[in-house]
Design a protein around this motif. Structure first.
Motif, PDB file in Angstrom:
ATOM      1  N   ALA A 185       0.825  -1.209   0.000  1.00 29.97           N
ATOM      2  CA  ALA A 185       0.000   0.000   0.000  1.00 29.97           C
ATOM      3  C   ALA A 185       0.858   1.257   0.000  1.00 29.97           C
ATOM      4  CB  ALA A 185      -0.924  -0.015   1.212  1.00 29.97           C
ATOM      5  N   GLU A 186       1.980   1.229   0.730  1.00 29.48           N
ATOM      6  CA  GLU A 186       2.887   2.390   0.746  1.00 29.48           C
ATOM      7  C   GLU A 186       3.387   2.705  -0.661  1.00 29.48           C
ATOM      8  OE1 GLU A 186       3.813   4.381   3.184  1.00 29.48           O
ATOM      9  OE2 GLU A 186       3.291   3.328   5.045  1.00 29.48           O
ATOM     10  N   LYS A 187       3.736   1.671  -1.409  1.00 25.20           N
ATOM     11  CA  LYS A 187       4.255   1.885  -2.756  1.00 25.20           C
ATOM     12  C   LYS A 187       3.175   2.430  -3.683  1.00 25.20           C
ATOM     13  CE  LYS A 187       7.443  -0.742  -4.177  1.00 25.20           C
ATOM     14  NZ  LYS A 187       8.499   0.272  -4.397  1.00 25.20           N
ATOM     15  N   ALA A 188       1.948   1.935  -3.524  1.00 29.55           N
ATOM     16  CA  ALA A 188       0.851   2.384  -4.391  1.00 29.55           C
ATOM     17  C   ALA A 188       0.509   3.844  -4.147  1.00 29.55           C
ATOM     18  CB  ALA A 188      -0.376   1.508  -4.163  1.00 29.55           C
ATOM     19  N   LEU A 189       0.650   4.308  -2.912  1.00 28.49           N
ATOM     20  CA  LEU A 189       0.244   5.674  -2.564  1.00 28.49           C
ATOM     21  C   LEU A 189       1.428   6.605  -2.349  1.00 28.49           C
ATOM     22  CD1 LEU A 189      -2.495   4.693   0.066  1.00 28.49           C
ATOM     23  CD2 LEU A 189      -2.811   5.106  -2.364  1.00 28.49           C
ATOM     24  N   GLY A 190       2.650   6.074  -2.423  1.00 27.56           N
ATOM     25  CA  GLY A 190       3.817   6.848  -2.021  1.00 27.56           C
ATOM     26  C   GLY A 190       4.028   8.140  -2.789  1.00 27.56           C
ATOM     27  N   VAL A 191       3.730   8.149  -4.098  1.00 28.66           N
ATOM     28  CA  VAL A 191       3.981   9.348  -4.884  1.00 28.66           C
ATOM     29  C   VAL A 191       3.141  10.526  -4.391  1.00 28.66           C
ATOM     30  CG1 VAL A 191       2.282   8.725  -6.642  1.00 28.66           C
ATOM     31  CG2 VAL A 191       4.133  10.274  -7.224  1.00 28.66           C
ATOM     32  N   SER A 192       1.911  10.246  -3.943  1.00 25.47           N
ATOM     33  CA  SER A 192       1.060  11.329  -3.437  1.00 25.47           C
ATOM     34  C   SER A 192       1.633  11.916  -2.159  1.00 25.47           C
ATOM     35  CB  SER A 192      -0.363  10.803  -3.189  1.00 25.47           C
ATOM     36  OG  SER A 192      -0.941  10.321  -4.374  1.00 25.47           O
ATOM     37  N   PHE A 193       2.148  11.077  -1.273  1.00 27.02           N
ATOM     38  CA  PHE A 193       2.745  11.574  -0.030  1.00 27.02           C
ATOM     39  C   PHE A 193       4.012  12.370  -0.322  1.00 27.02           C
ATOM     40  CE2 PHE A 193       0.712   7.562   1.760  1.00 27.02           C
ATOM     41  CZ  PHE A 193      -0.383   8.252   2.246  1.00 27.02           C
ATOM     42  N   GLU A 194       4.834  11.872  -1.235  1.00 21.81           N
ATOM     43  CA  GLU A 194       6.087  12.558  -1.529  1.00 21.81           C
ATOM     44  C   GLU A 194       5.844  13.915  -2.180  1.00 21.81           C
ATOM     45  OE1 GLU A 194       9.123  10.153  -3.372  1.00 21.81           O
ATOM     46  OE2 GLU A 194       8.225   8.353  -2.502  1.00 21.81           O
ATOM     47  N   ARG A 195       4.847  13.994  -3.036  1.00 21.41           N
ATOM     48  CA  ARG A 195       4.539  15.278  -3.665  1.00 21.41           C
ATOM     49  C   ARG A 195       4.059  16.292  -2.628  1.00 21.41           C
ATOM     50  NH1 ARG A 195       1.330  15.480  -9.074  1.00 21.41           N
ATOM     51  NH2 ARG A 195       2.372  17.485  -9.023  1.00 21.41           N
ATOM     52  N   ALA A 196       3.462  15.805  -1.548  1.00 21.27           N
ATOM     53  CA  ALA A 196       3.012  16.697  -0.483  1.00 21.27           C
ATOM     54  C   ALA A 196       4.139  17.004   0.510  1.00 21.27           C
ATOM     55  CB  ALA A 196       1.830  16.076   0.252  1.00 21.27           C
ATOM     56  N   GLY A 197       5.346  16.533   0.224  1.00 15.34           N
ATOM     57  CA  GLY A 197       6.482  16.817   1.091  1.00 15.34           C
ATOM     58  C   GLY A 197       6.580  15.918   2.299  1.00 15.34           C
ATOM     59  N   MET A 198       5.862  14.804   2.304  1.00 15.05           N
ATOM     60  CA  MET A 198       5.901  13.890   3.441  1.00 15.05           C
ATOM     61  C   MET A 198       6.936  12.800   3.199  1.00 15.05           C
ATOM     62  SD  MET A 198       1.905  13.451   4.403  1.00 15.05           S
ATOM     63  CE  MET A 198       0.944  14.882   4.931  1.00 15.05           C
ATOM     64  N   PRO A 199       7.554  12.301   4.266  1.00 17.14           N
ATOM     65  CA  PRO A 199       8.570  11.263   4.095  1.00 17.14           C
ATOM     66  C   PRO A 199       7.990   9.965   3.545  1.00 17.14           C
ATOM     67  CG  PRO A 199       8.708  12.277   6.275  1.00 17.14           C
ATOM     68  CD  PRO A 199       7.434  12.750   5.655  1.00 17.14           C
ATOM     69  N   ALA A 200       8.817   9.252   2.810  1.00 15.90           N
ATOM     70  CA  ALA A 200       8.456   7.896   2.419  1.00 15.90           C
ATOM     71  C   ALA A 200       8.552   6.995   3.655  1.00 15.90           C
ATOM     72  CB  ALA A 200       9.386   7.405   1.318  1.00 15.90           C
ATOM     73  N   ARG A 201       8.008   5.783   3.535  1.00 15.61           N
ATOM     74  CA  ARG A 201       8.058   4.876   4.681  1.00 15.61           C
ATOM     75  C   ARG A 201       8.173   3.440   4.182  1.00 15.61           C
ATOM     76  NH1 ARG A 201       3.697   6.066   8.965  1.00 15.61           N
ATOM     77  NH2 ARG A 201       2.238   5.167   7.467  1.00 15.61           N
ATOM     78  N   LYS A 202       8.995   2.666   4.876  1.00 13.96           N
ATOM     79  CA  LYS A 202       9.116   1.243   4.589  1.00 13.96           C
ATOM     80  C   LYS A 202       9.004   0.482   5.897  1.00 13.96           C
ATOM     81  CE  LYS A 202      11.747  -2.248   2.124  1.00 13.96           C
ATOM     82  NZ  LYS A 202      12.832  -2.530   1.177  1.00 13.96           N
TER      83      LYS A 202
END
Length: 839
Positions: A431-448
């Protein structure tokens, strides 16, 4: 899905002529070879060249080009044979490989993917529809097969390279500074790591790419620009350009082919405009892809037209995902095209990517075993009616793990009751990978997310993280790609990190039963020391997973879930969300042929109490009893069996599947009186999902006041508009935008709901929170949620600062958190504790 079916369409005696009036005519002899034999035919069409040119210039096309291509590729007898081959693959649930063989580059380069013909809708062949060959990429993939007979060695591990130009996939919005090219290349490189060693060459130049290809590279993906132009001698030259526009940066196709051949490349993916298709429709000069496949490269994927940002991005990520999962190029192509379908409603976009293969296709390696993916739905702990004792929510109250724990970007603590064999870290990372681009564009850190045993205490601070990750190099790879500063030090940094910021989440597994003894407390405290700040606040998210066999889950699960949640709340001083992927009485491992042999039949239970007892004791025999009672309406206990089946979606579906297709489900009035609204909803939704086409008797009987309003509204919609089959996506979204509270019911009825599109059409005053419990999140939904007012984003965990203060603000935040399935922001004492405090 079974082994793929193959159909070869060979075009010979090809010719392009003009009549006295200058009208262009294309003609060819066509031979279809498939499992049922060989069928010849002759195709001819006028005006195809102009339609093809229009497609290459615009990147999409209408129905005219599809009909014209059908006249040339599928003359009547060949079309009928193709439809039979498509139907055979459909019945076998297999992917159909359509291989076009033609030595004439003018014909081989036509956008055959857009060929429009009549295809069966289902294996029954009762209904047909007009569709493009690749309109359903899950069922059909097309390739152009060369005359080369190349069998590449299966090399494990494989070496991969992803190269991107500095400006290849620019956004259409001038104010968008997000580097789509780099982001897409990075994601593709991460996925290719599953095949072996992969590397990224960002903002590459011609000389850098040539230098990197001096070493063995089996898979090469390039995000660049395509070009073609007249050269000396009247021949058109073509190739790619990686960086800027200087003449020295143009890389001709012949030179690129030589570099790739020397590097031992097996697969080339060119996300570059116009690198496939017809170079010149009358003279027949080949495209860049033609040059590469002619040089001996086993497989090439290239673009036949201009590539839109989103199309190129999603196609590449889908393609390499399929390649990592399966290793076979046609299956990978299907995944890439499916990614386009999920993000674009323009069918012509499916004709942009083109696959060229050697005569025998390409498999880079044997497909690895499919990972065991756990469901993203879970059940919250609720209070039972009457007794007030904690219990697990029913089917109508289930929540989504991606909404509860992936949408929450702040550190949090959770507890999950789960089955053995599920991997929560893997499911959350998906789920993180599927939604990650939206979080990164908002300036939020990625997560694994990483997983380890809770009782395996962390070692020294310098070594505990890679040790806990368990997979060799997993933690070091994570650190190499992301910057992971300590939370307390991040605010003191003067210069921003050069790498993308990221945090690590932890799944701490414990096996049932879980005694909360001294050993538990020592292991818990050791982990909390690493996962909290010096002041005691959470620094990183973590979830304690209580896993066990079905017997252990039944005997100890709910009590352990509540005990561990309370223990963590007492230790942290903050609420902890408790969920379960198991419900008492539900035995998912016991279903299916692998479950083993049921106990010997004895007396057949006929009461609600006896049937529920049988489900707990012997789930295999319980399912057989359901099927026996459903099949014969004269047996005693038949209405009671449907009542018991309605406890779970899976059980009621099994009951309905055992019912003859022409016999209606018992009416609500014929069921025992203890069938409440929630169980009636479960039965009605299972009818909508399992019985197609729907019977008028079922639709009339179950349009009943006993149903909840959202479910009854959906039943009535099926009754008036959708009785013959499920709606298309546009019709469904239009209806749900007017009746959003029926969204969870639509999902349980088996409809695929694009949640982001539904949210985008709702008025701002509509509460979105119940919808977030219905289905998996998508990027569009997350993008919309990121635009909500700050207080609501705080409640969803999309703001990393402290939440708003004040009684009303806290009440609003807690209302939203509880609506999506999370714990409130503040601990609440139970009623006995408050009474004791008063005394």
């Amino acid at each position: 899905m079974d082994e793929a079916h193959v159909v070869e369409l060979t075009l010979s005696d090809t010719r392009v002529t003009r009549d006295e009036k200058g009208n262009e005519r294309w003609a060819a002899s066509v031979t279809l070879k498939g499992r049922r034999g060989t069928v010849p035919g002759a195709g001819e069409v006028a005006g195809l060249g102009d339609l093809t040119t229009d497609f290459r210039e615009k990147g999409f096309a209408g129905q005219e080009i599809g009909r014209a291509l059908c006249k040339l590729l599928l003359p009547p007898d060949v079309e009928q044979a193709f439809q039979e081959a498509y139907l055979d693959a459909l019945r076998a649930e297999a992917l159909l490989h359509v291989r076009i063989r033609c030595v004439d580059p003018r014909f081989a380069g036509l956008p055959w993917e857009l060929t429009r013909t009549r295809l069966p809708v289902s294996a029954s062949a009762q209904q047909f529809r007009q569709a493009q060959l690749v309109g359903n990429p899950v069922r059909c993939v097309l390739s152009r097969a060369s005359e080369h007979d190349i069998t590449p060695a299966q090399k494990v591990p494989l070496r991969s390279l992803v190269a991107s130009a500095a400006d290849a996939l620019e956004s259409s919005r001038p104010d968008d500074a997000f580097d789509w090219s780099l982001h897409t290349a990075t994601e593709a490189e991460e996925l290719l790591e599953r095949l072996g060693r992969s590397s990224l060459l960002a903002a590459a130049t011609r000389h850098e790419l040539a230098d990197r290809l001096k070493t063995t590279t089996h898979v090469v993906c390039v995000i660049a620009h395509g070009w073609d132009r007249p050269a000396t001698g009247g021949v058109r030259d073509c190739g790619i350009v990686l960086h800027g526009s200087p003449e020295e940066e143009y890389l001709p196709a012949a030179e690129l082919a030589d570099l790739l051949r020397r590097s031992g490349t097996q697969l080339v993916v060119l996300i570059a405009c116009g690198t496939a298709g017809i170079g010149d429709r009358f003279r027949g000069w080949g495209s860049t892809a033609d040059h590469l496949i002619a040089s001996g490269i086993p497989a090439v994927v290239a673009m036949q037209a201009p590539v839109e940002q989103e199309i190129g991005q999603n196609f590449l990520v889908g393609l390499v995902t399929g390649l990592a999962q399966n290793g076979e190029i046609h299956a990978a192509m299907a995944e890439g095209l499916r990614a386009i379908v999920e993000t674009s409603d323009i069918v012509g976009h499916l004709g942009v990517p083109a696959l060229y293969t050697a005569r025998n296709g390409l498999r880079l390696r044997d497909a690895p075993p499919a990972p065991v993916l756990g469901p993203l739905r879970a059940y919250p702990v609720v209070r039972a009616h009457g007794s007030g004792e904690p219990t697990l929510g029913t089917e109508g109250r289930r929540v989504q793990l991606d909404t509860v724990w992936v949408l929450e970007r702040r550190p949090f603590a959770g507890v999950l009751l789960d089955h053995l064999g599920h991997d929560l870290a893997q499911d959350l990372n998906r789920a993180e990978k599927a939604l990650g681009v939206s979080f990164e564009r908002a300036g939020m850190p990625a997560r694994k997310w990483f997983a380890t045993d809770l009782r395996r205490p962390p070692q020294q601070r310098a070594t505990w993280e890679p040790l806990a990750a368990r997979t060799e190099g997993e933690w070091n790879d994570f650190r190499a790609k992301y910057d992971r500063p300590a939370p307390e030090a991040a605010a003191e940094e003067e210069d921003p990190p050069s790498r993308r910021p990221a945090v690590d989440g932890w799944v701490l597994r414990a096996h049932l039963p879980v005694p909360l003894d001294d050993a538990w407390r020592r292991a818990r405290d050791a982990w909390l020391e690493r996962l909290t700040t010096a002041t005691g606040g959470l620094a990183r998210p973590f979830v304690v997973v209580l896993e066990g066999s079905v017997a252990d889950l039944e005997a100890h699960g709910l009590a352990a879930l509540n005990d561990v949640r309370k223990d963590l709340e007492d230790r942290l001083g903050t609420p902890v969300t408790a969920l379960s992927r198991h419900r008492p009485g539900d035995r998912p491992q016991a279903r299916g042929p692998e479950a083993g042999t049921a106990a010997a039949d004895g007396e057949h239970p006929a009461t609600v109490r006896d049937l529920r007892a049988l489900r707990r004791k012997d789930p295999v025999r319980f399912v057989r009893e359901l099927e026996r009672l459903a099949a014969d309406e004269k047996l005693p206990g038949r209405p009671e069996s449907l009542t018991v089946a309605a406890d779970y979606d899976e059980d009621v579906r099994a009951w309905i599947q055992a019912l003859d297709a022409d016999r209606p489900v018992p009416r609500p009035g014929d069921l025992p009186l203890d069938v409440d609204t929630e169980r009636a909803d479960t039965i009605a939704l299972a009818i909508l999902k399992e019985r197609l086409p729907l019977l008028d008797a079922d639709l009339h009987a179950w349009d009943d006041p006993l149903l909840s309003a959202p479910v009854r509204r959906l039943v009535r919609r099926y009754r008036t508009e959708w009785a013959d089959g499920p709606p298309d996506e546009g019709d469904l979204v239009n209806w749900l935008s007017g009746h959003p509270d029926s969204t969870p019911a639509a999902v349980r009825a088996g409809l695929r709901v694009p949640i982001g599109e539904v949210l985008s059409r709702l008025p701002r005053a509509t509460a979105w929170w119940p919808l977030l419990r219905a289905t998996d999140l998508d990027r569009e939904a997350v993008s919309l949620l990121l635009k909500l007012p700050e207080a609501e984003r705080h409640a969803l965990g999309l703001v990393l600062t402290k939440p708003p203060v004040g009684f009303e603000a806290t009440q609003r935040v807690d209302h939203i958190r509880e609506a999506v399935g999370r714990a409130a922001t503040t601990l609440r004492k139970a009623a006995p504790a408050r009474d004791k405090a008063k005394r």
